[in-house]
Design an enzyme around this catalytic site. Structure first.
Site, short mmCIF file in Angstrom:
data_model
loop_
_atom_site.label_atom_id
_atom_site.label_comp_id
_atom_site.label_asym_id
_atom_site.label_seq_id
_atom_site.Cartn_x
_atom_site.Cartn_y
_atom_site.Cartn_z
N LYS A 1 0.85 -1.21 0.00
CA LYS A 1 0.00 0.00 0.00
C LYS A 1 0.88 1.25 0.00
CE LYS A 1 -3.89 -2.37 2.09
NZ LYS A 1 -4.57 -2.87 3.27
N GLN B 1 -5.21 -1.81 9.33
CA GLN B 1 -5.02 -3.12 8.71
C GLN B 1 -5.61 -4.22 9.59
OE1 GLN B 1 -3.78 -3.53 5.64
NE2 GLN B 1 -3.94 -5.74 5.68
N ASP C 1 -11.29 2.76 3.61
CA ASP C 1 -11.35 1.30 3.56
C ASP C 1 -12.81 0.82 3.49
OD1 ASP C 1 -9.66 -0.86 3.46
OD2 ASP C 1 -9.70 -1.21 5.62
N1 GUN Z 1 -6.71 -7.20 5.47
C1 GUN Z 1 -6.81 -7.87 4.30
N2 GUN Z 1 -7.41 -7.09 3.38
C2 GUN Z 1 -7.68 -5.91 3.97
C3 GUN Z 1 -8.31 -4.70 3.53
O1 GUN Z 1 -8.73 -4.55 2.37
N3 GUN Z 1 -8.41 -3.73 4.46
C4 GUN Z 1 -7.96 -3.88 5.73
N4 GUN Z 1 -8.12 -2.87 6.57
N5 GUN Z 1 -7.40 -4.98 6.17
C5 GUN Z 1 -7.26 -5.99 5.29
#
Ligand code: GUN
Length: 279
Positions: A51, A95, A118
């Site tokens: 990211k 996350q 998100d």
């Molecule tokens: N863990 C795996 N995929 C994601 C996601 O798209 N967002 C978040 N916050 N955590 C994740």
């Protein structure tokens, strides 16, 4: 049969986003994304680095907060509150999964919904539920993009979503409903799953069981979107048994190279949107 190239579609969108970010910078706003990573889950660490890299590539400023697994819920929420108040930060992502005993629903609720790029805050989920404008969770937004890239008409089609997670299954079902598909949500307790899937014009598999969706589950001419990413013997495997499904589907996403690359791209798109709206 046609393979949906998520990697190429994603690269094209990122090129566009890069130009849009540059244009916004000229107007004085640098989009900013804060990512919070708690603990040392190796997969999460890789996702967060990806990211960070993707932000840098298109000109979004990213700030990653790496916290120990022992972080208290209170101090995590304090950090989120300070990011809510930070004018240089337009998007906040926590996350997942969070290490125990942190409660993801409580933690996510601390994020200002206007910075919830998100799309996992309960208010954001509610906005999607009632059809109000709000951030669309990244993977579901990417899935819709891939389905639309095929040029098929969604309205009136039978769409089957296998999986009911808050991150993928439930939101993607609402997005398909919003496009006037007739939507069925299936899960681990669903009976006659094969017969239900075999009636799907659009099949979204998000269950995390590698290879479970065999050729018998696929309606000839269907659009098949495979969200599964399970590591088997060091290799990523989807929920769909590709070598069987590919002969029946009209369009199908591979794993890797299908949905995966779209998720981060949609995070970038949501962050740009947040900076435009509230920057
Ligand atoms: N863990 C795996 N995929 C994601 C996601 O798209 N967002 C978040 N916050 N955590 C994740």
């Amino acid at each position: 049969m046609s393979i949906i190239d998520g990697k190429a579609i994603s690269a094209g969108i990122r090129e566009e986003l890069k130009k849009e970010v540059a244009a916004l910078k000229v107007q004085g706003t640098v989009p900013g994304l804060a990512v919070i990573l708690v603990g040392d889950d190796p997969a999460s660490a890789v996702y967060v680095s990806n990211k960070e890299k993707a932000c840098e590539e298109i000109g979004i400023r990213s700030a990653v907060h790496r916290l120990s697994a022992q972080t208290s819920q209170e101090s995590l929420i304090e950090l989120i509150k300070s990011l809510n108040a930070d004018k240089a930060i337009h998007g906040i992502l926590v996350q997942l999964p969070l290490p125990k005993p942190l409660d993801p629903l409580v933690v996510l609720r601390a994020v200002n919904p206007d910075k919830d790029v998100d799309g996992l805050h309960v208010v954001t989920a509610g906005r999607l539920f009632v059809g109000e404008k709000g951030f669309i969770p990244c993977t579901p937004r990417g899935i819709m993009h891939l389905i639309k890239s095929t040029g098929i008409e969604i309205s009136g089609k039978n769409a089957v979503v296998v999986g009911r997670s808050n991150m993928v299954g439930k939101p993607v079902a609402h997005l398909l409903l919003g496009e006037n598909a007739t939507v069925t949500i299936c899960h681990s307790r669903t009976r006659n799953l094969d017969a239900i899937c075999a009636n799907a014009d659009i099949l979204v598999a998000a269950i995390g069981r590698p290879g479970m969706i065999t050729g018998d589950y696929i309606k000839p001419g269907a659009v098949v979107i495979d969200v599964g990413t399970t590591k088997v013997d060091g290799k990523l495997k989807g929920d769909v048994l590709f070598e069987e499904a590919v002969n029946k589907a009209a369009f199908i996403t591979p794993v890797p190279g299908g949905v995966g690359p779209m998720t981060i791209t949609m995070l970038l798109a949501n962050t740009l949107e947040a900076a435009r709206m509230y920057g």
